[in-house]
Design an enzyme around this catalytic site. Structure first.
Site, PDB file in Angstrom:
ATOM      1  N   CYS A 200       0.953  -1.258  -0.057  1.00 29.77           N
ATOM      2  CA  CYS A 200       0.159  -0.009   0.054  1.00 29.77           C
ATOM      3  C   CYS A 200       0.891   1.193   0.107  1.00 29.77           C
ATOM      4  CB  CYS A 200      -0.942  -0.009   1.247  1.00 29.77           C
ATOM      5  SG  CYS A 200      -1.655  -1.465   1.378  1.00 29.77           S
TER       6      CYS A 200
ATOM      7  N   LYS B 255     -10.063   7.388   2.111  1.00 29.57           N
ATOM      8  CA  LYS B 255     -10.418   6.098   1.854  1.00 29.57           C
ATOM      9  C   LYS B 255     -11.724   5.678   2.454  1.00 29.57           C
ATOM     10  CE  LYS B 255      -5.754   4.095   2.130  1.00 29.57           C
ATOM     11  NZ  LYS B 255      -5.005   5.400   2.343  1.00 29.57           N
TER      12      LYS B 255
ATOM     13  N   HIS C 109      -9.760   1.257  -0.226  1.00 22.24           N
ATOM     14  CA  HIS C 109      -8.424   1.390  -0.053  1.00 22.24           C
ATOM     15  C   HIS C 109      -7.846   0.834  -1.615  1.00 22.24           C
ATOM     16  CE1 HIS C 109      -4.238   0.894   1.051  1.00 22.24           C
ATOM     17  NE2 HIS C 109      -4.470   0.059   2.128  1.00 22.24           N
TER      18      HIS C 109
END
Length: 421
Positions: A171, A343, A348
């Site tokens: 991420c 988010k 996400h």
């Protein structure tokens, strides 16, 4: 410390943005959706998700990548993650106003990554192998699947012959891509860079894998309310598809061609938790060091920052750890900061998150507006800062910090400030 030395010679600005998301497939429509507090999360429609605990995602609806490729066949020979990458890249170049025919493209590079890469292709081709036999595997399977292909295709499309690299750090991928591109320009190894990330892992393997980890929200009956960063009732993150690309340019290069400048990238931090495969260090120690590094590189004090676009994934432990890290870095000023997790609206975006959220930060600096954290109905007592609940704010924004933290303990923070010539 190196970046502060480099900055005495060169400055880096954002001149182009391209985003493809569930909330809009260009920067302006995406930005309006965020300011309105809209959610891009819904029940999954692209496959039957009923076998899984989580059946919701931020899918990009009505995606048509064909016009962004030379031929329909070229588009079909790309995994969905590469398709959205090319779309974002072309939008970023168009937004920048660059006339590539007048540029030395040996001084233009690409750093574009994906957390997972061509998962749709892997899923489809594995099914072919099991059900139809080895002779039915596509000769394009490997180039469609590998994580570096989006970066490679973008380089080929535009003729960018400088550094061409794909970052893979879960991420944190897109934020690392921007940070490393920033350093390339500071070192005078490039005049401009295409930087960002892309992800399209909303398929049975992707949803199934994250569901098996118990990482995803199971609030299937209320998709738009499922992503709840910093809320007491959060129960996991929501997967999203997206592409986020930014054009970074050396300032004098941008000024010479009369470019419109969104903001200035000022600092970059990258650290490791060295703690756990998926959990953050409990006190947010790695994240705190990362933010301090970015501030030091920018030559800014904590009190100079007005807004943080938080990693804020809506996981029980992650949101607490990030809050602790922010308090450790910013001290008393943490109470004055505006913090939001977009988010809550986008889901996400995994390897695309840091770049899409950098676009958010650039618009916040440009327009002096801060998007909200929606669904923050009952704040977690351990998350007690100002997360801009529910409603966007119009307020002075001088400098921002963008956080991205990934599985494997990868941390990235970017600092940007309002451009002042």
């Amino acid at each position: 410390m190196g970046s502060s030395v480099y900055q005495e010679r060169r400055r880096v600005v954002i001149t182009g943005i391209g985003v493809v998301t569930s909330l809009g497939q260009d920067i302006e429509s995406f930005w309006r959706s965020l300011l309105e507090g809209r959610s891009g999360i819904s029940r999954i429609t692209s496959f039957d998700a009923s076998p899984f605990d989580s059946q919701i995602a931020a899918e990009i609806k009505e995606l048509n990548p064909v016009p962004f490729f030379k031929t329909p066949k070229d588009a079909r020979r790309c995994d969905r993650y590469s398709q959205v990458a090319m779309m974002g890249a072309k939008k970023a170049v168009a937004d920048s106003g660059l006339d590539l025919g007048k540029e030395n493209l040996e001084r233009f590079g690409v750093v574009v990554g994906s957390g997972i890469g061509g998962l749709h292709t892997l899923e489809e081709q594995h099914s072919n192998l099991l059900n139809k036999g080895a002779s039915r595997l596509s000769p394009f399977m490997i180039p469609m699947m590998i994580n570096n292909m989006a970066s490679g295709l973008i380089s080929m499309e535009f003729g960018f012959k400088g550094l061409n690299m794909a970052v893979v750090s879960a991420c944190s991928t897109a934020a690392h891509s921007i940070g490393e591109s920033f350093h390339m320009i500071l070192r005078n190894d490039a005049d401009a860079m295409m930087a960002g990330g892309c992800e399209a892992a909303v398929c049975a393997l992707g949803i199934g894998g994250f569901s098996a980890m118990k990482a995803l929200s199971t609030r299937n009956d209320e998709p738009e309310k499922a992503s709840r960063p910093f809320d007491r009732d959060r129960d996991g993150f929501i997967m999203g598809e997206a592409s986020g690309m930014v054009i970074l340019e050396e300032l004098e290069h941008a000024k010479k061609r009369g470019a419109r400048i969104y903001c200035e990238i000022a600092g970059y931090g990258n650290t490791a938790d060295a703690y756990h495969m998926t959990a953050p260090s409990p006190q947010g120690e790695g994240a705190a060091r990362c933010m301090r590094m970015a501030l030091a590189g920018a030559g800014l004090n904590p009190g100079d920052v007005d807004y943080i676009n938080a990693h804020g994934t809506s996981t029980p432990q992650g949101d607490i750890c990030e809050t602790r890290a922010i308090k450790a870095v910013f001290g008393e000023h943490a109470r004055k900061l505006m913090i939001s997790s977009t988010k809550s609206m986008t889901g996400h975006l995994l390897g695309a998150a840091g770049a899409v959220e950098m676009a958010v930060c650039a618009k916040a600096l440009q327009e002096d507006k801060v998007p909200p954290t929606i669904n923050l109905d009952d704040p977690d007592p351990e998350c007690d800062l100002d997360y801009v609940p529910k409603t966007a704010r119009e307020t002075k924004v001088r400098a921002v910090l963008n956080n991205s933290f990934g599985f494997g303990g990868h941390n990235a923070s970017l600092v940007a400030r309002k451009f002042v010539g």
